[in-house]
Design a protein around this motif. Sequence first.
Motif, PDB file in Angstrom:
ATOM      1  N   TYR A   5       0.865  -1.186   0.000  1.00 23.05           N
ATOM      2  CA  TYR A   5       0.000   0.000   0.000  1.00 23.05           C
ATOM      3  C   TYR A   5       0.891   1.221   0.000  1.00 23.05           C
ATOM      4  CZ  TYR A   5      -3.217  -3.608   1.486  1.00 23.05           C
ATOM      5  OH  TYR A   5      -3.945  -4.769   1.555  1.00 23.05           O
ATOM      6  N   ARG A   6       0.540   2.195  -0.817  1.00 24.51           N
ATOM      7  CA  ARG A   6       1.339   3.414  -0.935  1.00 24.51           C
ATOM      8  C   ARG A   6       0.472   4.634  -0.664  1.00 24.51           C
ATOM      9  NH1 ARG A   6       2.836  -0.101  -4.883  1.00 24.51           N
ATOM     10  NH2 ARG A   6       5.025  -0.722  -4.868  1.00 24.51           N
ATOM     11  N   GLY A   7       1.119   5.650  -0.124  1.00 23.13           N
ATOM     12  CA  GLY A   7       0.419   6.897   0.123  1.00 23.13           C
ATOM     13  C   GLY A   7       1.386   8.056   0.151  1.00 23.13           C
ATOM     14  N   THR A   8       0.840   9.251   0.077  1.00 22.01           N
ATOM     15  CA  THR A   8       1.669  10.451   0.096  1.00 22.01           C
ATOM     16  C   THR A   8       1.097  11.459   1.088  1.00 22.01           C
ATOM     17  OG1 THR A   8       0.431  11.674  -1.592  1.00 22.01           O
ATOM     18  CG2 THR A   8       2.154  10.177  -2.381  1.00 22.01           C
ATOM     19  N   CYS A   9       1.953  12.395   1.439  1.00 23.24           N
ATOM     20  CA  CYS A   9       1.482  13.516   2.247  1.00 23.24           C
ATOM     21  C   CYS A   9       0.578  14.392   1.364  1.00 23.24           C
ATOM     22  CB  CYS A   9       2.673  14.320   2.785  1.00 23.24           C
ATOM     23  SG  CYS A   9       3.638  15.120   1.476  1.00 23.24           S
ATOM     24  N   PHE A  10       0.102  15.470   1.886  1.00 22.38           N
ATOM     25  CA  PHE A  10      -0.826  16.350   1.180  1.00 22.38           C
ATOM     26  C   PHE A  10      -0.261  16.872  -0.136  1.00 22.38           C
ATOM     27  CE2 PHE A  10      -3.146  20.542   0.978  1.00 22.38           C
ATOM     28  CZ  PHE A  10      -4.403  20.008   0.724  1.00 22.38           C
ATOM     29  N   GLY A  12       2.526  15.594  -1.727  1.00 21.63           N
ATOM     30  CA  GLY A  12       3.174  14.538  -2.503  1.00 21.63           C
ATOM     31  C   GLY A  12       4.674  14.464  -2.335  1.00 21.63           C
ATOM     32  N   ALA A  13       5.265  15.343  -1.524  1.00 24.77           N
ATOM     33  CA  ALA A  13       6.724  15.344  -1.347  1.00 24.77           C
ATOM     34  C   ALA A  13       7.207  14.112  -0.574  1.00 24.77           C
ATOM     35  CB  ALA A  13       7.181  16.611  -0.631  1.00 24.77           C
ATOM     36  N   VAL A  14       6.371  13.578   0.310  1.00 26.03           N
ATOM     37  CA  VAL A  14       6.726  12.389   1.090  1.00 26.03           C
ATOM     38  C   VAL A  14       5.843  11.239   0.639  1.00 26.03           C
ATOM     39  CG1 VAL A  14       6.832  11.347   3.393  1.00 26.03           C
ATOM     40  CG2 VAL A  14       7.413  13.764   3.095  1.00 26.03           C
ATOM     41  N   GLU A  15       6.491  10.117   0.336  1.00 27.16           N
ATOM     42  CA  GLU A  15       5.760   8.916  -0.034  1.00 27.16           C
ATOM     43  C   GLU A  15       6.107   7.803   0.941  1.00 27.16           C
ATOM     44  OE1 GLU A  15       6.619   7.977  -4.126  1.00 27.16           O
ATOM     45  OE2 GLU A  15       5.681   9.823  -4.842  1.00 27.16           O
ATOM     46  N   VAL A  16       5.087   7.049   1.333  1.00 24.23           N
ATOM     47  CA  VAL A  16       5.245   5.943   2.275  1.00 24.23           C
ATOM     48  C   VAL A  16       4.700   4.682   1.632  1.00 24.23           C
ATOM     49  CG1 VAL A  16       4.468   5.048   4.512  1.00 24.23           C
ATOM     50  CG2 VAL A  16       5.093   7.426   4.292  1.00 24.23           C
ATOM     51  N   GLU A  17       5.335   3.559   1.965  1.00 20.23           N
ATOM     52  CA  GLU A  17       4.900   2.264   1.472  1.00 20.23           C
ATOM     53  C   GLU A  17       4.806   1.303   2.651  1.00 20.23           C
ATOM     54  OE1 GLU A  17       6.626   0.461  -2.260  1.00 20.23           O
ATOM     55  OE2 GLU A  17       7.626  -0.740  -0.703  1.00 20.23           O
ATOM     56  N   THR A  18       3.728   0.547   2.716  1.00 24.59           N
ATOM     57  CA  THR A  18       3.593  -0.510   3.717  1.00 24.59           C
ATOM     58  C   THR A  18       3.438  -1.829   2.976  1.00 24.59           C
ATOM     59  OG1 THR A  18       1.182  -0.328   3.846  1.00 24.59           O
ATOM     60  CG2 THR A  18       2.466   1.025   5.383  1.00 24.59           C
ATOM     61  N   CYS A  78       4.363  20.773   3.423  1.00 24.87           N
ATOM     62  CA  CYS A  78       2.922  21.052   3.429  1.00 24.87           C
ATOM     63  C   CYS A  78       2.285  20.877   4.812  1.00 24.87           C
ATOM     64  CB  CYS A  78       2.196  20.161   2.421  1.00 24.87           C
ATOM     65  SG  CYS A  78       2.169  18.400   2.848  1.00 24.87           S
ATOM     66  N   GLY A  79       3.023  20.288   5.739  1.00 24.35           N
ATOM     67  CA  GLY A  79       2.482  20.041   7.074  1.00 24.35           C
ATOM     68  C   GLY A  79       1.626  18.794   7.155  1.00 24.35           C
ATOM     69  N   MET A  98      -3.662   8.020   4.870  1.00 19.77           N
ATOM     70  CA  MET A  98      -2.434   7.970   4.059  1.00 19.77           C
ATOM     71  C   MET A  98      -2.423   6.795   3.094  1.00 19.77           C
ATOM     72  SD  MET A  98       0.070  10.179   4.374  1.00 19.77           S
ATOM     73  CE  MET A  98       1.441   9.180   3.839  1.00 19.77           C
ATOM     74  N   LEU A  99      -3.242   5.783   3.342  1.00 18.75           N
ATOM     75  CA  LEU A  99      -3.209   4.558   2.540  1.00 18.75           C
ATOM     76  C   LEU A  99      -4.564   4.354   1.857  1.00 18.75           C
ATOM     77  CD1 LEU A  99      -1.391   2.366   5.201  1.00 18.75           C
ATOM     78  CD2 LEU A  99      -0.353   3.550   3.240  1.00 18.75           C
TER      79      LEU A  99
END
Length: 142
Positions: A5-10, A12-18, A78-79, A98-99
């Motif tokens: 599963y992937r997601g980004t902050c508001f 898009g500068a930070v991306e996370v993957e689980t 973006c906070g 986020m996901l």
Amino acid sequence: MSNTYRGTCFCGAVEVETTGAPVGMGYCHCQSCRSWSAGPVNAFTLWQPDAVRVTKGQEVLGHFSKTPLSDRHYCTQCGGHVMNKHPPLNLVDVFAAMLPTLKFEPGVHVNYAETVLPMKDGLPKLKDFPKELGGSGETLPE
């Protein structure tokens, strides 16, 4: 094959993957989570630390620790809130929002004694945390 599963902050500068499956999902009603999320309740997904990876934007990821239990991570551009690491519990809360492709299936309400938004959904309502996570394990009525 593991689910990813992937997601980004508001912004898009930070991306996370689980990867894999969360160890738990639910709602937190504590004052800290409400204040941090600027909402009446926080939806969480808990993961083992090795199942969570920042794939982009580590250099713009800020964090704030109000207590030793929570190290909250956010995008400094973006906070946008990203995750909350819980070192004593060896768990990472990747905020459910986020996901977007993860089917959110909450199993519990924690810190329900502090709720400002009563929710009648049939799920267990814990006064604080489960016993195995250092809480009382006491349930409250809906």
